[in-house]
Scaffold this motif. Structure first.
Motif, PDB file in Angstrom:
ATOM      1  N   ALA A 130       0.836  -1.210   0.000  1.00  0.00           N
ATOM      2  CA  ALA A 130       0.000   0.000   0.000  1.00  0.00           C
ATOM      3  C   ALA A 130       0.869   1.258   0.000  1.00  0.00           C
ATOM      4  O   ALA A 130       0.547   2.239  -0.691  1.00  0.00           O
ATOM      5  CB  ALA A 130      -0.927  -0.016   1.219  1.00  0.00           C
ATOM      6  N   MET A 131       1.968   1.242   0.754  1.00  0.00           N
ATOM      7  CA  MET A 131       2.896   2.374   0.735  1.00  0.00           C
ATOM      8  C   MET A 131       3.459   2.591  -0.658  1.00  0.00           C
ATOM      9  O   MET A 131       3.523   3.718  -1.159  1.00  0.00           O
ATOM     10  CB  MET A 131       4.051   2.130   1.714  1.00  0.00           C
ATOM     11  CG  MET A 131       3.813   2.611   3.125  1.00  0.00           C
ATOM     12  SD  MET A 131       5.252   2.287   4.209  1.00  0.00           S
ATOM     13  CE  MET A 131       6.564   3.182   3.360  1.00  0.00           C
ATOM     14  N   ALA A 132       3.878   1.509  -1.295  1.00  0.00           N
ATOM     15  CA  ALA A 132       4.479   1.610  -2.626  1.00  0.00           C
ATOM     16  C   ALA A 132       3.477   2.167  -3.629  1.00  0.00           C
ATOM     17  O   ALA A 132       3.834   2.985  -4.497  1.00  0.00           O
ATOM     18  CB  ALA A 132       4.976   0.243  -3.074  1.00  0.00           C
ATOM     19  N   GLN A 133       2.232   1.765  -3.512  1.00  0.00           N
ATOM     20  CA  GLN A 133       1.206   2.221  -4.450  1.00  0.00           C
ATOM     21  C   GLN A 133       0.936   3.716  -4.275  1.00  0.00           C
ATOM     22  O   GLN A 133       0.725   4.434  -5.259  1.00  0.00           O
ATOM     23  CB  GLN A 133      -0.075   1.418  -4.247  1.00  0.00           C
ATOM     24  CG  GLN A 133      -1.155   1.717  -5.270  1.00  0.00           C
ATOM     25  CD  GLN A 133      -2.339   0.776  -5.130  1.00  0.00           C
ATOM     26  OE1 GLN A 133      -2.499   0.101  -4.118  1.00  0.00           O
ATOM     27  NE2 GLN A 133      -3.179   0.728  -6.152  1.00  0.00           N
ATOM     28  N   ARG A 134       0.949   4.192  -3.018  1.00  0.00           N
ATOM     29  CA  ARG A 134       0.687   5.613  -2.766  1.00  0.00           C
ATOM     30  C   ARG A 134       1.914   6.471  -3.011  1.00  0.00           C
ATOM     31  O   ARG A 134       1.792   7.671  -3.230  1.00  0.00           O
ATOM     32  CB  ARG A 134       0.221   5.802  -1.322  1.00  0.00           C
ATOM     33  CG  ARG A 134      -1.164   5.261  -1.026  1.00  0.00           C
ATOM     34  CD  ARG A 134      -1.641   5.733   0.339  1.00  0.00           C
ATOM     35  NE  ARG A 134      -0.762   5.287   1.407  1.00  0.00           N
ATOM     36  CZ  ARG A 134      -0.957   4.182   2.134  1.00  0.00           C
ATOM     37  NH1 ARG A 134      -1.997   3.400   1.869  1.00  0.00           N
ATOM     38  NH2 ARG A 134      -0.132   3.838   3.094  1.00  0.00           N
ATOM     39  N   GLY A 135       3.112   5.865  -2.928  1.00  0.00           N
ATOM     40  CA  GLY A 135       4.382   6.581  -2.896  1.00  0.00           C
ATOM     41  C   GLY A 135       4.639   7.474  -4.070  1.00  0.00           C
ATOM     42  O   GLY A 135       3.778   7.693  -4.898  1.00  0.00           O
ATOM     43  N   PRO A 136       5.867   8.022  -4.171  1.00  0.00           N
ATOM     44  CA  PRO A 136       7.085   7.566  -3.486  1.00  0.00           C
ATOM     45  C   PRO A 136       7.410   8.300  -2.187  1.00  0.00           C
ATOM     46  O   PRO A 136       8.594   8.461  -1.830  1.00  0.00           O
ATOM     47  CB  PRO A 136       8.162   7.846  -4.529  1.00  0.00           C
ATOM     48  CG  PRO A 136       7.681   9.098  -5.204  1.00  0.00           C
ATOM     49  CD  PRO A 136       6.182   9.001  -5.232  1.00  0.00           C
ATOM     50  N   GLU A 137       6.410   8.795  -1.461  1.00  0.00           N
ATOM     51  CA  GLU A 137       6.636   9.425  -0.163  1.00  0.00           C
ATOM     52  C   GLU A 137       5.620   8.873   0.836  1.00  0.00           C
ATOM     53  O   GLU A 137       4.526   8.459   0.459  1.00  0.00           O
ATOM     54  CB  GLU A 137       6.503  10.943  -0.261  1.00  0.00           C
ATOM     55  CG  GLU A 137       7.561  11.609  -1.125  1.00  0.00           C
ATOM     56  CD  GLU A 137       7.427  13.119  -1.125  1.00  0.00           C
ATOM     57  OE1 GLU A 137       6.371  13.624  -0.654  1.00  0.00           O
ATOM     58  OE2 GLU A 137       8.356  13.797  -1.588  1.00  0.00           O
ATOM     59  N   ALA A 138       6.002   8.893   2.111  1.00  0.00           N
ATOM     60  CA  ALA A 138       5.097   8.405   3.146  1.00  0.00           C
ATOM     61  C   ALA A 138       5.532   8.943   4.497  1.00  0.00           C
ATOM     62  O   ALA A 138       6.683   9.372   4.680  1.00  0.00           O
ATOM     63  CB  ALA A 138       5.093   6.875   3.178  1.00  0.00           C
ATOM     64  N   ASP A 139       4.597   8.930   5.425  1.00  0.00           N
ATOM     65  CA  ASP A 139       4.934   9.101   6.840  1.00  0.00           C
ATOM     66  C   ASP A 139       5.020   7.693   7.401  1.00  0.00           C
ATOM     67  O   ASP A 139       4.008   7.005   7.530  1.00  0.00           O
ATOM     68  CB  ASP A 139       3.865   9.917   7.561  1.00  0.00           C
ATOM     69  CG  ASP A 139       4.081   9.964   9.076  1.00  0.00           C
ATOM     70  OD1 ASP A 139       5.123   9.467   9.554  1.00  0.00           O
ATOM     71  OD2 ASP A 139       3.208  10.490   9.782  1.00  0.00           O
ATOM     72  N   LEU A 140       6.218   7.254   7.719  1.00  0.00           N
ATOM     73  CA  LEU A 140       6.417   5.858   8.102  1.00  0.00           C
ATOM     74  C   LEU A 140       5.665   5.499   9.381  1.00  0.00           C
ATOM     75  O   LEU A 140       5.265   4.353   9.563  1.00  0.00           O
ATOM     76  CB  LEU A 140       7.910   5.565   8.280  1.00  0.00           C
ATOM     77  CG  LEU A 140       8.206   4.064   8.266  1.00  0.00           C
ATOM     78  CD1 LEU A 140       8.426   3.594   6.844  1.00  0.00           C
ATOM     79  CD2 LEU A 140       9.402   3.728   9.133  1.00  0.00           C
ATOM     80  N   VAL A 141       5.455   6.474  10.274  1.00  0.00           N
ATOM     81  CA  VAL A 141       4.699   6.196  11.496  1.00  0.00           C
ATOM     82  C   VAL A 141       3.258   5.857  11.145  1.00  0.00           C
ATOM     83  O   VAL A 141       2.721   4.831  11.566  1.00  0.00           O
ATOM     84  CB  VAL A 141       4.758   7.404  12.459  1.00  0.00           C
ATOM     85  CG1 VAL A 141       3.853   7.162  13.673  1.00  0.00           C
ATOM     86  CG2 VAL A 141       6.186   7.659  12.906  1.00  0.00           C
ATOM     87  N   ARG A 142       2.643   6.718  10.366  1.00  0.00           N
ATOM     88  CA  ARG A 142       1.221   6.551  10.024  1.00  0.00           C
ATOM     89  C   ARG A 142       0.990   5.349   9.116  1.00  0.00           C
ATOM     90  O   ARG A 142      -0.001   4.621   9.273  1.00  0.00           O
ATOM     91  CB  ARG A 142       0.738   7.824   9.341  1.00  0.00           C
ATOM     92  CG  ARG A 142      -0.734   7.797   8.893  1.00  0.00           C
ATOM     93  CD  ARG A 142      -1.001   8.935   7.918  1.00  0.00           C
ATOM     94  NE  ARG A 142      -0.212   8.758   6.687  1.00  0.00           N
ATOM     95  CZ  ARG A 142       0.230   9.781   5.945  1.00  0.00           C
ATOM     96  NH1 ARG A 142      -0.016  11.028   6.307  1.00  0.00           N
ATOM     97  NH2 ARG A 142       0.932   9.529   4.840  1.00  0.00           N
ATOM     98  N   ASP A 143       1.900   5.140   8.163  1.00  0.00           N
ATOM     99  CA  ASP A 143       1.647   4.169   7.101  1.00  0.00           C
ATOM    100  C   ASP A 143       2.237   2.784   7.363  1.00  0.00           C
ATOM    101  O   ASP A 143       1.877   1.837   6.658  1.00  0.00           O
ATOM    102  CB  ASP A 143       2.201   4.703   5.775  1.00  0.00           C
ATOM    103  CG  ASP A 143       1.506   5.976   5.328  1.00  0.00           C
ATOM    104  OD1 ASP A 143       0.309   6.128   5.643  1.00  0.00           O
ATOM    105  OD2 ASP A 143       2.150   6.829   4.691  1.00  0.00           O
ATOM    106  N   PHE A 144       3.111   2.664   8.361  1.00  0.00           N
ATOM    107  CA  PHE A 144       3.762   1.361   8.560  1.00  0.00           C
ATOM    108  C   PHE A 144       4.001   1.022  10.029  1.00  0.00           C
ATOM    109  O   PHE A 144       3.520   0.000  10.518  1.00  0.00           O
ATOM    110  CB  PHE A 144       5.090   1.336   7.800  1.00  0.00           C
ATOM    111  CG  PHE A 144       5.791   0.001   7.846  1.00  0.00           C
ATOM    112  CD1 PHE A 144       5.248  -1.096   7.199  1.00  0.00           C
ATOM    113  CD2 PHE A 144       6.989  -0.153   8.530  1.00  0.00           C
ATOM    114  CE1 PHE A 144       5.892  -2.335   7.227  1.00  0.00           C
ATOM    115  CE2 PHE A 144       7.636  -1.372   8.578  1.00  0.00           C
ATOM    116  CZ  PHE A 144       7.083  -2.470   7.924  1.00  0.00           C
ATOM    117  N   ALA A 145       4.725   1.866  10.742  1.00  0.00           N
ATOM    118  CA  ALA A 145       5.154   1.516  12.103  1.00  0.00           C
ATOM    119  C   ALA A 145       3.974   1.336  13.054  1.00  0.00           C
ATOM    120  O   ALA A 145       4.018   0.472  13.940  1.00  0.00           O
ATOM    121  CB  ALA A 145       6.106   2.579  12.645  1.00  0.00           C
TER     122      ALA A 145
END
Length: 394
Positions: A130-145
């Motif tokens: 899902a991160m890759a599809q929305r990327g190429p930027e993300a807030d790693l806390v919100r989107d993964f951690a």
């Protein structure tokens, strides 16, 4: 240095992974010193590995909230702390603690948690995709951690799929480091109300999850079961989420260590736990006179121990201020020690051993993409509020 006026809390500018430098200087001079608490209490501060481990292992030091004095600013305005609510294992001693842990420990064995590895891998892969599809930027806390351990704790407790978004919003209110005490108290009440409703549902129609097991196979009453659910949320979500975020930040600042992570995730996770120590301090109250480190701690005196400083003690870990993922960090105090050692540590290990390597394999060009927002130094759990990252598209 024979006496401190207050607990050092401020980390040096530009050193977000290091405990306050003053703690290291104190440890070198005397790993157990007198300290005045905000309410005027004269207690102690332990910064050495041996001294901290001894306090954690000695049941003559109580974990009961109502007996302790707390070193954080503002504690003097909060009055006397009440006893721990039912289900909160952090603030109770044996034999009450023994009763809780005896019925819970079998649910968190190494074998049982390793059986969850496939599911952790699946959840991790879904969020990375899902991160890759929305990327190429993300807030790693919100989107993964945050979402990876959130899904796992929901499944462990047996939160129905259709309730998970609502439930996670309730939990976010409790964990909101920007919220007022009133906001957090209200959010905690909402979480407890939801868990209470969930327990009643499990009682009438058990499913394959931890709350169902406890509801049908333990002697805990409804209030205790709700408290245990809330306790496991705090222990299994906020801590792991911040360890994942802060650990990723550390690896992005030390890119030469990523190869070590990919080569030996088990060893790497232990070193990240030692190096970061996201639960930096704890407090115990002496139930009787105790001799420790050549000092006499009198009954009623509180001892604050810095696990962050203890994990950087050169007497135990050579060159301790260097992140070295090839280090054998077994024996670190990142999960605590003694009877209160983290109940869910094996689940946290599984999540980290899967999530860290998967992240860097999925995004080998991962890099920081803005200002990182850290939690305040005085919070019980240190970590990251916002971690902006970017990567190159394939």
């Amino acid at each position: 240095m024979s006496h401190l006026d207050k607990l050092p809390l401020a980390r040096a500018t530009g050193c977000p992974f290091d405990p306050p430098a003053e703690l290291g200087a104190i440890r070198e001079q005397n790993p157990l010193v007198r300290m005045t608490y905000p309410d005027g209490h004269r207690g102690w501060l332990a910064t050495g590995y041996a001294e901290t481990r001894a306090v954690l292992a000695d049941q003559r030091f109580s974990s009961r909230y109502e007996l302790a004095h707390f070193p954080m600013p503002g504690a003097e305005d909060m009055g006397e702390f009440p006893p721990a609510p039912p289900g909160d294992m952090t603030g109770i001693d044996a034999p009450e603690h023994t009763r809780y842990r005896k019925q819970l420990v079998g649910k968190f064995t190494v074998r049982r948690m390793q059986q969850l590895t496939d599911r952790v891998e699946q959840v991790t892969a879904e969020h990375l995709a899902a991160m890759a599809q929305r990327g190429p930027e993300a807030d790693l806390v919100r989107d993964f951690a945050y979402p990876v351990p959130a899904v796992m704790i929901c499944e462990l407790l047996g939160v129905p799929y259709e309730d998970r978004e609502t439930f996670q919003r309730l939990v976010e209110g409790v964990l909101n480091s920007n919220g007022t005490p009133e906001d957090v108290y209200t959010a905690y009440g909402a979480v407890m109300e939801y868990i209470g409703t969930l327990i009643e549902a499990k009682r009438s129609a058990p499913t394959d999850d931890l709350l169902s097991d406890l509801t049908t196979g333990s002697d805990f009453n409804a209030e205790e079961l709700a408290g245990i659910g809330a306790f496991l949320l705090g222990a299994g979500l906020d801590t792991t989420a911040n360890q994942l975020a802060l650990g990723t930040f550390a690896l992005l600042r030390n890119p030469d260590q990523v190869a070590g992570l990919l080569a030996d995730p088990d060893r790497a996770v232990e070193e990240l736990m030692r190096y970061l120590t996201i639960t930096p301090i704890g407090v115990r109250a002496a139930l009787e006179d105790v001799e420790l480190g050549g000092q006499l701690i009198k009954a009623g005196e509180s001892v604050t121990f810095s696990m962050a400083a203890a994990n950087r003690d050169p007497e135990r870990f050579p060159d301790p201020d260097r992140l070295d993922l090839s280090r054998d960090a077994v024996g670190h105090l990142g999960f605590g020690h003694g009877i209160h050692q983290c109940l869910g540590q094996q689940l946290a290990r599984v999540e980290m051993r899967v999530a860290f390597p998967a992240l860097f394999r999925k995004f080998p060009t991962l890099r920081l993409a803005g200002e990182v927002e850290l939690r305040p130094d005085h919070q019980n759990i240190y970590g990251v509020r916002r971690l902006p990252v970017s990567w190159d598209r394939d």
